[in-house]
Design a protein around this motif. Sequence first.
Motif, PDB file in Angstrom:
ATOM      1  N   THR A 161       7.232 -49.683  65.791  1.00  0.00           N
ATOM      2  CA  THR A 161       6.298 -50.482  65.020  1.00  0.00           C
ATOM      3  C   THR A 161       5.715 -49.629  63.893  1.00  0.00           C
ATOM      4  N   PRO A 162       5.113 -50.260  62.882  1.00  0.00           N
ATOM      5  CA  PRO A 162       4.513 -49.480  61.792  1.00  0.00           C
ATOM      6  C   PRO A 162       3.457 -48.487  62.269  1.00  0.00           C
TER       7      PRO A 162
ATOM      8  N   LEU B 210       4.722 -39.682  61.876  1.00  0.00           N
ATOM      9  CA  LEU B 210       4.757 -38.907  60.638  1.00  0.00           C
ATOM     10  C   LEU B 210       3.598 -37.932  60.566  1.00  0.00           C
ATOM     11  N   TRP B 211       2.400 -38.366  60.930  1.00  0.00           N
ATOM     12  CA  TRP B 211       1.241 -37.487  60.814  1.00  0.00           C
ATOM     13  C   TRP B 211       1.231 -36.399  61.877  1.00  0.00           C
ATOM     14  N   ILE B 212       1.816 -36.675  63.032  1.00  0.00           N
ATOM     15  CA  ILE B 212       1.962 -35.617  64.029  1.00  0.00           C
ATOM     16  C   ILE B 212       2.910 -34.536  63.515  1.00  0.00           C
ATOM     17  N   ILE B 213       4.009 -34.972  62.880  1.00  0.00           N
ATOM     18  CA  ILE B 213       4.954 -34.014  62.307  1.00  0.00           C
ATOM     19  C   ILE B 213       4.276 -33.181  61.217  1.00  0.00           C
ATOM     20  N   LEU B 214       3.511 -33.836  60.332  1.00  0.00           N
ATOM     21  CA  LEU B 214       2.847 -33.106  59.251  1.00  0.00           C
ATOM     22  C   LEU B 214       1.784 -32.148  59.789  1.00  0.00           C
ATOM     23  N   LEU B 215       1.086 -32.546  60.853  1.00  0.00           N
ATOM     24  CA  LEU B 215       0.061 -31.675  61.421  1.00  0.00           C
ATOM     25  C   LEU B 215       0.678 -30.401  61.985  1.00  0.00           C
TER      26      LEU B 215
ATOM     27  N   VAL C 194       5.883 -49.023  54.473  1.00  0.00           N
ATOM     28  CA  VAL C 194       4.701 -48.877  53.614  1.00  0.00           C
ATOM     29  C   VAL C 194       4.685 -49.972  52.556  1.00  0.00           C
ATOM     30  N   VAL C 195       3.555 -50.652  52.440  1.00  0.00           N
ATOM     31  CA  VAL C 195       3.387 -51.698  51.428  1.00  0.00           C
ATOM     32  C   VAL C 195       2.803 -51.119  50.150  1.00  0.00           C
ATOM     33  N   ASP C 196       1.729 -50.337  50.286  1.00  0.00           N
ATOM     34  CA  ASP C 196       1.073 -49.710  49.132  1.00  0.00           C
ATOM     35  C   ASP C 196       1.449 -48.229  49.121  1.00  0.00           C
ATOM     36  N   LEU C 197       2.525 -47.899  48.399  1.00  0.00           N
ATOM     37  CA  LEU C 197       3.019 -46.522  48.390  1.00  0.00           C
ATOM     38  C   LEU C 197       2.028 -45.569  47.723  1.00  0.00           C
ATOM     39  N   GLY C 198       1.360 -46.016  46.674  1.00  0.00           N
ATOM     40  CA  GLY C 198       0.405 -45.160  45.978  1.00  0.00           C
ATOM     41  C   GLY C 198      -0.735 -44.720  46.872  1.00  0.00           C
ATOM     42  N   LEU C 199      -1.286 -45.667  47.635  1.00  0.00           N
ATOM     43  CA  LEU C 199      -2.382 -45.334  48.540  1.00  0.00           C
ATOM     44  C   LEU C 199      -1.901 -44.420  49.659  1.00  0.00           C
ATOM     45  N   TYR C 200      -0.677 -44.628  50.105  1.00  0.00           N
ATOM     46  CA  TYR C 200      -0.147 -43.766  51.165  1.00  0.00           C
ATOM     47  C   TYR C 200       0.032 -42.336  50.658  1.00  0.00           C
TER      48      TYR C 200
ATOM     49  N   ALA D 170      -2.718 -48.504  53.926  1.00  0.00           N
ATOM     50  CA  ALA D 170      -1.590 -48.560  52.996  1.00  0.00           C
ATOM     51  C   ALA D 170      -0.398 -49.277  53.615  1.00  0.00           C
ATOM     52  N   LEU D 171      -0.193 -49.095  54.913  1.00  0.00           N
ATOM     53  CA  LEU D 171       0.899 -49.800  55.603  1.00  0.00           C
ATOM     54  C   LEU D 171       0.675 -51.305  55.586  1.00  0.00           C
ATOM     55  N   ASP D 172      -0.569 -51.717  55.786  1.00  0.00           N
ATOM     56  CA  ASP D 172      -0.886 -53.141  55.839  1.00  0.00           C
ATOM     57  C   ASP D 172      -1.008 -53.772  54.462  1.00  0.00           C
ATOM     58  N   GLY D 173      -1.042 -52.955  53.414  1.00  0.00           N
ATOM     59  CA  GLY D 173      -1.167 -53.491  52.069  1.00  0.00           C
ATOM     60  C   GLY D 173      -2.532 -54.064  51.765  1.00  0.00           C
ATOM     61  N   LEU D 174      -3.575 -53.530  52.400  1.00  0.00           N
ATOM     62  CA  LEU D 174      -4.927 -54.015  52.150  1.00  0.00           C
ATOM     63  C   LEU D 174      -5.395 -53.621  50.754  1.00  0.00           C
TER      64      LEU D 174
END
Length: 220
Positions: free
Chosen positions: A48-49, A56-61, A123-129, A183-187
Amino acid sequence: MQEVKTLIWKEITLEWRQRYALSGMLLYVVSTVFICYLSFNLKRNELTPIVWNTLLWIILLFTAVNAIARSFAQERHARLLYYYTLASPQAIILSKIIYNTLLMLALAGIGFGFYTFVMGSPVVDLGLYLISIVLGSVGFASVLTLVSGISSKAENSGTLMAVLSFPIILPMLLMTIRLAKNALDGLDRSVSTDEISTLLAIDAIVITLSYLLFPYLWRS
């Protein structure tokens, strides 16, 4: 500022001479993403998203911890004494933070690109992500650089770094995941104003505290 520029260039030169360390970090990112791909390939419908974002954030951490933990630990005692006679402690900590931020941004960019290529992108809003990745990378780099400087004074620096960084990294990580979720939800971006302001404030506070407190640590 001249001292900061010189020290940053020194960090880049040393990193280039020790390319095996950078290659190891890139290999860690790629291999971790590939393991995630193998784990979820047969059950793609279960990715799921929210799970995608959390992985992804666990990998980056863990990438940040592996990349920045050696920031001060790799410095020999004689070299630190040499730095003490040449540069101010403020210039040293700022150069470390700036270099580690650039390194973390590069690793996060490569990791995010490879992750989306292999796992797809909801990701819906790539810029915010991307904003969340930048703010998270700056926060991870600044916090772990200061903690690395503190833990380098102890014998068991690895354990001490994990203990000291956890209370600061955890709320920052949760806030960053929440911003990335928006950003995933495109809010609408106005919904994420509080998260962005909080992350900016945390980053500014950590950098300011590093600038003010590191000279006392450096003298010891």
